[in-house]
Design a protein around this motif. Structure first.
Motif, PDB file in Angstrom:
ATOM      1  N   THR A 194       0.807  -1.209   0.000  1.00  0.00           N
ATOM      2  CA  THR A 194       0.000   0.000   0.000  1.00  0.00           C
ATOM      3  C   THR A 194       0.848   1.272   0.000  1.00  0.00           C
ATOM      4  OG1 THR A 194      -0.037   0.106   2.405  1.00  0.00           O
ATOM      5  CG2 THR A 194      -1.761  -1.209   1.337  1.00  0.00           C
ATOM      6  N   LYS A 195       0.131   2.405  -0.052  1.00  0.00           N
ATOM      7  CA  LYS A 195       0.770   3.721   0.007  1.00  0.00           C
ATOM      8  C   LYS A 195       1.599   3.860   1.283  1.00  0.00           C
ATOM      9  CE  LYS A 195      -0.557   8.583  -0.270  1.00  0.00           C
ATOM     10  NZ  LYS A 195      -1.691   9.506  -0.458  1.00  0.00           N
ATOM     11  N   LYS A 196       1.109   3.300   2.376  1.00  0.00           N
ATOM     12  CA  LYS A 196       1.833   3.345   3.654  1.00  0.00           C
ATOM     13  C   LYS A 196       3.202   2.668   3.527  1.00  0.00           C
ATOM     14  CE  LYS A 196       1.186   0.719   7.394  1.00  0.00           C
ATOM     15  NZ  LYS A 196       0.474  -0.030   8.397  1.00  0.00           N
ATOM     16  N   ASP A 197       3.262   1.579   2.778  1.00  0.00           N
ATOM     17  CA  ASP A 197       4.525   0.869   2.582  1.00  0.00           C
ATOM     18  C   ASP A 197       5.498   1.690   1.726  1.00  0.00           C
ATOM     19  OD1 ASP A 197       3.804  -1.565   3.997  1.00  0.00           O
ATOM     20  OD2 ASP A 197       2.427  -1.923   2.334  1.00  0.00           O
ATOM     21  N   ILE A 198       4.960   2.424   0.758  1.00  0.00           N
ATOM     22  CA  ILE A 198       5.786   3.305  -0.075  1.00  0.00           C
ATOM     23  C   ILE A 198       6.372   4.411   0.808  1.00  0.00           C
ATOM     24  CG2 ILE A 198       5.758   4.960  -1.987  1.00  0.00           C
ATOM     25  CD1 ILE A 198       3.451   3.178  -3.183  1.00  0.00           C
ATOM     26  N   GLU A 199       5.517   5.028   1.631  1.00  0.00           N
ATOM     27  CA  GLU A 199       5.982   6.071   2.549  1.00  0.00           C
ATOM     28  C   GLU A 199       7.082   5.537   3.470  1.00  0.00           C
ATOM     29  OE1 GLU A 199       2.751   7.807   4.758  1.00  0.00           O
ATOM     30  OE2 GLU A 199       1.733   8.452   2.935  1.00  0.00           O
ATOM     31  N   GLN A 200       6.921   4.319   3.972  1.00  0.00           N
ATOM     32  CA  GLN A 200       7.924   3.739   4.874  1.00  0.00           C
ATOM     33  C   GLN A 200       9.245   3.527   4.147  1.00  0.00           C
ATOM     34  OE1 GLN A 200       7.490   3.351   8.306  1.00  0.00           O
ATOM     35  NE2 GLN A 200       9.716   3.267   8.066  1.00  0.00           N
ATOM     36  N   ALA A 201       9.206   3.097   2.900  1.00  0.00           N
ATOM     37  CA  ALA A 201      10.441   2.924   2.132  1.00  0.00           C
ATOM     38  C   ALA A 201      11.163   4.261   1.988  1.00  0.00           C
ATOM     39  CB  ALA A 201      10.129   2.327   0.759  1.00  0.00           C
ATOM     40  N   ILE A 202      10.413   5.329   1.725  1.00  0.00           N
ATOM     41  CA  ILE A 202      11.012   6.666   1.602  1.00  0.00           C
ATOM     42  C   ILE A 202      11.595   7.103   2.948  1.00  0.00           C
ATOM     43  CG2 ILE A 202      10.475   9.120   1.238  1.00  0.00           C
ATOM     44  CD1 ILE A 202      10.754   7.532  -1.372  1.00  0.00           C
ATOM     45  N   ARG A 203      10.855   6.879   4.021  1.00  0.00           N
ATOM     46  CA  ARG A 203      11.355   7.250   5.349  1.00  0.00           C
ATOM     47  C   ARG A 203      12.645   6.485   5.682  1.00  0.00           C
ATOM     48  NH1 ARG A 203       7.665  10.547   7.335  1.00  0.00           N
ATOM     49  NH2 ARG A 203       5.499  10.270   6.752  1.00  0.00           N
ATOM     50  N   ASN A 204      12.688   5.213   5.336  1.00  0.00           N
ATOM     51  CA  ASN A 204      13.893   4.411   5.578  1.00  0.00           C
ATOM     52  C   ASN A 204      15.075   4.923   4.752  1.00  0.00           C
ATOM     53  OD1 ASN A 204      12.454   2.856   7.374  1.00  0.00           O
ATOM     54  ND2 ASN A 204      12.234   1.112   6.013  1.00  0.00           N
ATOM     55  N   PHE A 205      14.808   5.342   3.523  1.00  0.00           N
ATOM     56  CA  PHE A 205      15.847   5.898   2.650  1.00  0.00           C
ATOM     57  C   PHE A 205      16.432   7.171   3.275  1.00  0.00           C
ATOM     58  CE2 PHE A 205      16.603   8.651  -1.241  1.00  0.00           C
ATOM     59  CZ  PHE A 205      17.855   8.136  -1.526  1.00  0.00           C
ATOM     60  N   VAL A 206      15.564   8.065   3.699  1.00  0.00           N
ATOM     61  CA  VAL A 206      16.018   9.324   4.287  1.00  0.00           C
ATOM     62  C   VAL A 206      16.727   9.071   5.625  1.00  0.00           C
ATOM     63  CG1 VAL A 206      15.263  11.551   5.230  1.00  0.00           C
ATOM     64  CG2 VAL A 206      14.299  10.715   3.068  1.00  0.00           C
ATOM     65  N   LYS A 207      16.129   8.249   6.466  1.00  0.00           N
ATOM     66  CA  LYS A 207      16.730   7.937   7.769  1.00  0.00           C
ATOM     67  C   LYS A 207      18.086   7.252   7.589  1.00  0.00           C
ATOM     68  CE  LYS A 207      15.766   5.543  12.111  1.00  0.00           C
ATOM     69  NZ  LYS A 207      14.817   4.688  12.836  1.00  0.00           N
ATOM     70  N   GLY A 208      18.162   6.333   6.631  1.00  0.00           N
ATOM     71  CA  GLY A 208      19.426   5.652   6.360  1.00  0.00           C
ATOM     72  C   GLY A 208      20.516   6.624   5.951  1.00  0.00           C
ATOM     73  N   GLY A 209      20.166   7.607   5.112  1.00  0.00           N
ATOM     74  CA  GLY A 209      21.141   8.628   4.719  1.00  0.00           C
ATOM     75  C   GLY A 209      21.519   9.526   5.875  1.00  0.00           C
ATOM     76  N   ASP A 210      20.517   9.961   6.638  1.00  0.00           N
ATOM     77  CA  ASP A 210      20.770  10.849   7.780  1.00  0.00           C
ATOM     78  C   ASP A 210      21.702  10.202   8.793  1.00  0.00           C
ATOM     79  OD1 ASP A 210      18.962  12.554   6.559  1.00  0.00           O
ATOM     80  OD2 ASP A 210      17.448  12.406   8.138  1.00  0.00           O
ATOM     81  N   ASN A 211      21.532   8.904   9.006  1.00  0.00           N
ATOM     82  CA  ASN A 211      22.305   8.171  10.015  1.00  0.00           C
ATOM     83  C   ASN A 211      23.491   7.412   9.445  1.00  0.00           C
ATOM     84  OD1 ASN A 211      20.516   9.026  12.034  1.00  0.00           O
ATOM     85  ND2 ASN A 211      19.141   7.312  11.622  1.00  0.00           N
ATOM     86  N   SER A 212      23.755   7.592   8.142  1.00  0.00           N
ATOM     87  CA  SER A 212      24.827   6.853   7.456  1.00  0.00           C
ATOM     88  C   SER A 212      24.698   5.350   7.717  1.00  0.00           C
ATOM     89  CB  SER A 212      26.211   7.361   7.890  1.00  0.00           C
ATOM     90  OG  SER A 212      26.355   8.726   7.557  1.00  0.00           O
ATOM     91  N   ASP A 213      23.460   4.856   7.659  1.00  0.00           N
ATOM     92  CA  ASP A 213      23.152   3.456   7.939  1.00  0.00           C
ATOM     93  C   ASP A 213      23.156   2.654   6.628  1.00  0.00           C
ATOM     94  OD1 ASP A 213      22.003   0.979   8.562  1.00  0.00           O
ATOM     95  OD2 ASP A 213      20.641   1.851  10.050  1.00  0.00           O
ATOM     96  N   ILE A 214      24.309   2.089   6.322  1.00  0.00           N
ATOM     97  CA  ILE A 214      24.496   1.351   5.073  1.00  0.00           C
ATOM     98  C   ILE A 214      23.582   0.132   5.006  1.00  0.00           C
ATOM     99  CG2 ILE A 214      26.204   0.119   3.655  1.00  0.00           C
ATOM    100  CD1 ILE A 214      26.680   3.168   3.978  1.00  0.00           C
ATOM    101  N   ILE A 215      23.347  -0.529   6.113  1.00  0.00           N
ATOM    102  CA  ILE A 215      22.490  -1.721   6.132  1.00  0.00           C
ATOM    103  C   ILE A 215      21.053  -1.347   5.789  1.00  0.00           C
ATOM    104  CG2 ILE A 215      21.553  -3.563   7.596  1.00  0.00           C
ATOM    105  CD1 ILE A 215      24.308  -3.503   9.064  1.00  0.00           C
ATOM    106  N   MET A 216      20.532  -0.284   6.399  1.00  0.00           N
ATOM    107  CA  MET A 216      19.171   0.154   6.100  1.00  0.00           C
ATOM    108  C   MET A 216      19.053   0.580   4.641  1.00  0.00           C
ATOM    109  SD  MET A 216      16.891   3.199   7.834  1.00  0.00           S
ATOM    110  CE  MET A 216      16.444   2.238   9.291  1.00  0.00           C
ATOM    111  N   LEU A 217      20.045   1.313   4.150  1.00  0.00           N
ATOM    112  CA  LEU A 217      20.012   1.760   2.759  1.00  0.00           C
ATOM    113  C   LEU A 217      20.080   0.578   1.795  1.00  0.00           C
ATOM    114  CD1 LEU A 217      22.286   4.905   3.023  1.00  0.00           C
ATOM    115  CD2 LEU A 217      19.838   4.870   2.454  1.00  0.00           C
TER     116      LEU A 217
END
Length: 123
Positions: free
Chosen positions: A3-26
């Protein structure tokens, strides 16, 4: 079907991964064929394309990423297995406008396959 909620979560994970330099999440949220396309990247002339491995390497080495950003999702457009999301980001140093293309991958997870971004330094 995701769903749209899952798309939003993927975007949030992308941004959070970049913000935190989290290579595993990215690595989990980026499609194997992911790429960044940027026109005028870091002051260079023309278009710069960065593939997934180079992107992850740049994050790991601190070339970019590592700064908290405020995110606003402006739009989400999706149809079955593809999606386009427009976001605005603001860090302590930059403003970003980012268009992200996602695909519902074979593992039934939304993955970012393309990031088209404009970065403007704060004055």
């Amino acid at each position: 079907m995701k769903t749209k909620k899952d798309i939003e979560q993927a975007i949030r994970n992308f941004v959070k991964g970049g913000d935190n330099s989290d290579i595993i999440m990215l690595d989990k949220v980026l499609h194997k064929d992911f790429r960044v396309a940027n026109n005028g990247f870091m002051g260079t002339l023309g278009v710069t394309i960065i593939d997934k491995q180079k992107y992850l390497s740049n994050i790991k080495e601190g070339i970019f990423g590592g700064l908290a950003r405020k995110m606003t999702i402006e739009s989400i457009d999706y149809s079955e297995t593809i999606a386009v999301v427009k976001i605005r980001l603001e860090s302590s140093e930059n403003y970003f406008v980012s268009y992200n293309s996602l695909v519902l991958d074979i593992d039934n997870e939304w993955k970012i396959i393309d990031n088209l971004a404009v970065v403007e330094a704060k004055k």
